[in-house]
Design a protein around this motif. Sequence first.
Motif, PDB file in Angstrom:
ATOM      1  N   TRP B  88     -33.987  48.147 -56.503  1.00 38.77           N
ATOM      2  CA  TRP B  88     -34.221  48.997 -55.325  1.00 38.77           C
ATOM      3  C   TRP B  88     -34.716  48.182 -54.142  1.00 38.77           C
ATOM      4  O   TRP B  88     -34.399  48.486 -52.999  1.00 38.77           O
ATOM      5  N   ASP B  91     -31.574  46.640 -52.688  1.00 36.74           N
ATOM      6  CA  ASP B  91     -30.786  47.624 -51.948  1.00 36.74           C
ATOM      7  C   ASP B  91     -31.406  47.950 -50.602  1.00 36.74           C
ATOM      8  O   ASP B  91     -30.712  48.125 -49.602  1.00 36.74           O
ATOM      9  N   THR B  92     -32.748  48.048 -50.586  1.00 35.61           N
ATOM     10  CA  THR B  92     -33.426  48.441 -49.351  1.00 35.61           C
ATOM     11  C   THR B  92     -33.431  47.318 -48.313  1.00 35.61           C
ATOM     12  O   THR B  92     -33.204  47.556 -47.132  1.00 35.61           O
ATOM     13  N   PRO B  95     -29.578  44.937 -46.308  1.00 35.90           N
ATOM     14  CA  PRO B  95     -28.929  45.138 -45.008  1.00 35.90           C
ATOM     15  C   PRO B  95     -29.731  44.522 -43.859  1.00 35.90           C
ATOM     16  O   PRO B  95     -29.156  43.876 -42.983  1.00 35.90           O
ATOM     17  N   ILE B  96     -31.059  44.687 -43.915  1.00 35.24           N
ATOM     18  CA  ILE B  96     -31.887  44.144 -42.837  1.00 35.24           C
ATOM     19  C   ILE B  96     -31.837  42.617 -42.844  1.00 35.24           C
ATOM     20  O   ILE B  96     -31.629  41.979 -41.811  1.00 35.24           O
ATOM     21  N   SER B  98     -29.556  40.622 -44.110  1.00 36.61           N
ATOM     22  CA  SER B  98     -28.284  40.006 -43.737  1.00 36.61           C
ATOM     23  C   SER B  98     -27.930  40.258 -42.280  1.00 36.61           C
ATOM     24  O   SER B  98     -27.116  39.533 -41.722  1.00 36.61           O
ATOM     25  N   PHE B  99     -28.587  41.243 -41.657  1.00 33.24           N
ATOM     26  CA  PHE B  99     -28.378  41.403 -40.213  1.00 33.24           C
ATOM     27  C   PHE B  99     -29.198  40.369 -39.428  1.00 33.24           C
ATOM     28  O   PHE B  99     -28.710  39.781 -38.467  1.00 33.24           O
ATOM     29  N   PRO B 102     -28.270  35.832 -39.477  1.00 30.62           N
ATOM     30  CA  PRO B 102     -27.479  34.990 -38.581  1.00 30.62           C
ATOM     31  C   PRO B 102     -27.982  34.894 -37.139  1.00 30.62           C
ATOM     32  O   PRO B 102     -27.421  34.141 -36.360  1.00 30.62           O
ATOM     33  N   ILE B 103     -29.030  35.648 -36.777  1.00 26.76           N
ATOM     34  CA  ILE B 103     -29.534  35.543 -35.405  1.00 26.76           C
ATOM     35  C   ILE B 103     -30.320  34.238 -35.274  1.00 26.76           C
ATOM     36  O   ILE B 103     -31.269  34.023 -36.019  1.00 26.76           O
ATOM     37  N   TRP B 140     -33.495  34.704 -53.722  1.00 24.19           N
ATOM     38  CA  TRP B 140     -32.849  35.897 -54.265  1.00 24.19           C
ATOM     39  C   TRP B 140     -31.650  35.512 -55.134  1.00 24.19           C
ATOM     40  O   TRP B 140     -31.507  35.976 -56.272  1.00 24.19           O
TER      41      TRP B 140
END
Lengths: 265, 256
Positions: B88, B91-92, B95-96, B98-99, B102-103, B140
């Motif tokens: 969990w 999953d949570t 997304p954050i 991997s967004f 790359p910045i 990870w």
Amino acid sequence: MRKGFSWVAFARGAAGVAALLAVWEVFARSGMYSTAMTPPIESVGRVIWSMLADGTFVKNALATLARVFIGLGISFAIAVPLGVLMARHWVAERIFLPVLSVLLPIPSLAWVPLFILWFGIGNLATILVVIYASIFPLVYSVWTGVRAVNPIWLRAATVMGADETTLFRKVIWPGALPYIITGLRLSFGRAFIGVIGGELLASPKLGLGEIIFNAAEFLDAGTMLATLVGIGVIGVIFERFVFQPLERVTVGRWGMVTGTQSLKN
Amino acid sequence: MKRVLSICLPLATFAVIAAAWQLLATYGGFPPKLVPGLGKIAEAFLRLASDGTLLAAAFATLYRLGAGFLIAAVVGVSVGIAMGRRQWVEDTLLPIVSFLYPIPGLAYAPLFVLWFGLGDIPTILLTGVASSFTVIINTWKGVKAVKPVWLRSAEVMGARDRDIFRRVVLPGALPYIMIGLRLGLAQAWRILIAVEMLMSVKRGLGWLIFGAQTFLNTDVMLATIAVIGAIGILLEWQVFGRIERWTVVRWGMVAA
């Protein structure tokens, strides 16, 4: 890692993003800082919308990406012959490797002030930084990739009468490709860091780094956050729609990755 | 013959580069202020080294690097392990992560100045934040790469959760964690130099380069860049070579 799409994972991911945004919103509206410094989501959204509507974002993003690709292209054009030469000829390796090892640990952005003095502010200095940032991972990956090609394949191809060109096109290049794509990915990341840093320091006319730099002059945190979101989206797009398909189409089709993996296991 | 060549060739390369630079500086027709000869660069290096400027700057930079990297290592390893062990959390956060990954960290720099002001604290924070994502992702992946067979056999043999973590997961994931830390340190180092230019810190190697630009002291800039390169090589060889020998190699996870 989970294969395929899962609603549970999606819901949890969405909850994570929502929680992050909610924390930000509470923080932004709490009055700890002025809303100019920590703008609420609504005003960041409005800035994003207006930047998209009047074409500012697209124009500047294209300028930044153009610098990245010109720089990467030049890096690639230098790195591939150099890496192949180093891998195939021992003398070339002894000549170039020490130079690369000395230049590699110097951060590309350390050169920016010097490039500005030599070449003036603007495009040239920024593109040079991109080249410097992206060339080393590429040379190293080409060099390692070509050396990692199974010698038996080379001997087999030579015995079957392949000349140098065929050998390169049919054996060495596909064999080294997984490494080269990994290197390209790494180089793209480095080039992106380099271009933003170059734009912040060398102030060319357009570019995402330039927007951020200008917004800082006016303490305009909304524009900065909006641009950061844009940079993140570009990063995700490239990972999802360029590098992952590239890997699937080339490496997967030629069976290089599964081939090497099955050898290992 | 091969042995002699392998020592002589690199030396010859550097000699050729040095000679070419010297020719360019002497006969190239460029202003000597912008393209200083080797003598001038060496002189600048000796001057900065003897009056302590270089040492003070290097220490200031290394202190920020250490503090920033510590943040990245602690945050990165713990978040990475949590993501690898609990579905969990993965999953949570994925997304954050991997967004944001790359910045370029440097893009946050003006924002950090706005929020935290100039100086040491935003520089350290930014260095830490920017390099933590690499550590998170690698940790990870490392935890995920631990063979399920090892976990199951440890379980069957009656190992408790804590033991499994300490004796199976951690050593198993360690090669990846080390790669992540190594990449994180390299990234922190690269970003820090640029951040020092933007954050107008007191002292520091990036600051030295940036300050020298104002006075067209190209010799100082080149001497500082050489020092930056030397420190980069030392960090890679000394720090990480040693840690790796103590942990991963000793536990037999990778060959020496």
